[in-house]
Design a protein around this motif. Structure first.
Motif, mmCIF file in Angstrom:
data_model
loop_
_atom_site.group_PDB
_atom_site.id
_atom_site.type_symbol
_atom_site.label_atom_id
_atom_site.label_comp_id
_atom_site.label_asym_id
_atom_site.label_seq_id
_atom_site.Cartn_x
_atom_site.Cartn_y
_atom_site.Cartn_z
ATOM 1 N N ALA A 66 34.807 -12.040 6.330
ATOM 2 C CA ALA A 66 35.211 -12.003 4.923
ATOM 3 C C ALA A 66 34.444 -13.005 4.059
ATOM 4 O O ALA A 66 34.620 -13.037 2.850
ATOM 5 N N THR A 67 33.586 -13.819 4.645
ATOM 6 C CA THR A 67 32.803 -14.803 3.898
ATOM 7 C C THR A 67 31.604 -14.109 3.255
ATOM 8 O O THR A 67 30.933 -13.299 3.881
ATOM 9 N N ALA A 68 31.335 -14.426 1.995
ATOM 10 C CA ALA A 68 30.277 -13.776 1.226
ATOM 11 C C ALA A 68 28.880 -14.082 1.756
ATOM 12 O O ALA A 68 28.663 -15.091 2.429
ATOM 13 N N ARG A 69 27.931 -13.212 1.402
ATOM 14 C CA ARG A 69 26.526 -13.434 1.725
ATOM 15 C C ARG A 69 26.060 -14.726 1.053
ATOM 16 O O ARG A 69 26.497 -15.047 -0.050
ATOM 17 N N ASN A 70 25.175 -15.463 1.697
ATOM 18 C CA ASN A 70 24.674 -16.751 1.198
ATOM 19 C C ASN A 70 25.833 -17.636 0.732
ATOM 20 O O ASN A 70 25.923 -18.003 -0.443
ATOM 21 N N PRO A 71 26.728 -17.994 1.656
ATOM 22 C CA PRO A 71 27.937 -18.722 1.255
ATOM 23 C C PRO A 71 27.650 -20.104 0.669
ATOM 24 O O PRO A 71 26.731 -20.799 1.094
ATOM 25 N N TYR A 72 28.476 -20.461 -0.309
ATOM 26 C CA TYR A 72 28.397 -21.754 -0.977
ATOM 27 C C TYR A 72 29.687 -22.506 -0.673
ATOM 28 O O TYR A 72 30.782 -21.969 -0.811
ATOM 29 N N PHE A 73 29.542 -23.751 -0.238
ATOM 30 C CA PHE A 73 30.693 -24.604 0.036
ATOM 31 C C PHE A 73 30.519 -25.917 -0.732
ATOM 32 O O PHE A 73 29.419 -26.451 -0.809
ATOM 33 N N SER A 74 31.611 -26.420 -1.266
ATOM 34 C CA SER A 74 31.621 -27.717 -1.918
ATOM 35 C C SER A 74 32.873 -28.435 -1.448
ATOM 36 O O SER A 74 33.960 -27.852 -1.441
ATOM 37 N N PHE A 75 32.723 -29.687 -1.036
ATOM 38 C CA PHE A 75 33.878 -30.443 -0.561
ATOM 39 C C PHE A 75 33.654 -31.923 -0.817
ATOM 40 O O PHE A 75 32.537 -32.361 -1.056
ATOM 41 N N GLN A 76 34.762 -32.682 -0.782
ATOM 42 C CA GLN A 76 34.690 -34.120 -1.007
ATOM 43 C C GLN A 76 35.122 -34.866 0.246
ATOM 44 O O GLN A 76 36.039 -34.451 0.946
ATOM 45 N N LEU A 77 34.456 -35.987 0.463
ATOM 46 C CA LEU A 77 34.786 -36.895 1.554
ATOM 47 C C LEU A 77 35.129 -38.248 0.952
ATOM 48 O O LEU A 77 34.514 -38.659 -0.026
ATOM 49 N N THR A 78 36.079 -38.923 1.523
ATOM 50 C CA THR A 78 36.449 -40.247 1.040
ATOM 51 C C THR A 78 35.399 -41.257 1.473
ATOM 52 O O THR A 78 34.960 -41.269 2.620
ATOM 53 N N GLY A 79 34.999 -42.113 0.547
ATOM 54 C CA GLY A 79 34.073 -43.199 0.847
ATOM 55 C C GLY A 79 32.641 -42.738 0.970
ATOM 56 O O GLY A 79 32.261 -41.665 0.524
ATOM 57 N N GLY A 80 31.858 -43.596 1.596
ATOM 58 C CA GLY A 80 30.431 -43.355 1.756
ATOM 59 C C GLY A 80 29.641 -44.470 1.105
ATOM 60 O O GLY A 80 30.182 -45.272 0.340
ATOM 61 N N ALA A 81 28.372 -44.534 1.433
ATOM 62 C CA ALA A 81 27.482 -45.538 0.861
ATOM 63 C C ALA A 81 26.117 -44.908 0.655
ATOM 64 O O ALA A 81 25.723 -43.991 1.381
ATOM 65 N N ALA A 82 25.404 -45.397 -0.342
ATOM 66 C CA ALA A 82 24.059 -44.890 -0.607
ATOM 67 C C ALA A 82 23.220 -44.998 0.658
ATOM 68 O O ALA A 82 23.261 -45.996 1.361
ATOM 69 N N GLY A 83 22.503 -43.929 0.970
ATOM 70 C CA GLY A 83 21.663 -43.908 2.165
ATOM 71 C C GLY A 83 22.325 -43.260 3.366
ATOM 72 O O GLY A 83 21.668 -43.018 4.374
ATOM 73 N N ASP A 84 23.638 -42.974 3.304
ATOM 74 C CA ASP A 84 24.301 -42.277 4.415
ATOM 75 C C ASP A 84 23.651 -40.921 4.622
ATOM 76 O O ASP A 84 23.325 -40.213 3.666
ATOM 77 N N LYS A 85 23.491 -40.534 5.882
ATOM 78 C CA LYS A 85 22.910 -39.228 6.204
ATOM 79 C C LYS A 85 24.039 -38.199 6.290
ATOM 80 O O LYS A 85 25.008 -38.384 7.016
ATOM 81 N N ILE A 86 23.908 -37.119 5.536
ATOM 82 C CA ILE A 86 24.862 -36.015 5.574
ATOM 83 C C ILE A 86 24.138 -34.830 6.207
ATOM 84 O O ILE A 86 23.075 -34.425 5.743
ATOM 85 N N MET A 87 24.720 -34.278 7.282
ATOM 86 C CA MET A 87 24.079 -33.187 7.997
ATOM 87 C C MET A 87 25.072 -32.051 8.215
ATOM 88 O O MET A 87 26.228 -32.294 8.552
#
Length: 105
Positions: A66-87
């Motif tokens: 049921a997920t659309a073609r070329n799916p788009y996801f947006s979410f928030q995470l608490t905290g973090g610091a500049a330079g953190d790697k998100i994968m």
């Protein structure tokens, strides 16, 4: 096996929240669609998406047909610091895999 199109990812830090936006390049066939000759197109869809901040897994998403073609996801995470790697890593039902990564700004 991999999809040739490119996944896109962005991550921004604002007021103590990390906002991650991901656009995955995937056809997401349900197995019920037909081609021009009237033949069924085999099912091909992302089943599992995982997100890491540095080396810590922070999110798992289970998808289906049921997920659309070329799916788009947006979410928030608490905290973090500049330079953190998100994968982001994803796997589809046929074994194709994809990886997208960025550094937190």
């Amino acid at each position: 096996m991999a999809i040739k199109a490119r996944d896109r990812i962005r991550a921004k830090l604002k007021e103590g929240q990390t906002t991650v936006r991901v656009l995955l390049a995937h056809p997401m066939h349900t197995g019920r669609g037909e081609n021009e000759q009237g033949e069924l197109i085999a099912a091909e869809f992302i089943q599992d998406i995982r997100c890491w901040r540095n080396d810590n897994e922070v999110l798992t998403i289970k998808c289906g047909t049921a997920t659309a073609r070329n799916p788009y996801f947006s979410f928030q995470l608490t905290g973090g610091a500049a330079g953190d790697k998100i994968m982001i890593r994803w796997v589809d039902n046929l074994g194709a895999k994809g990886v997208a990564e960025t550094f937190l700004q």
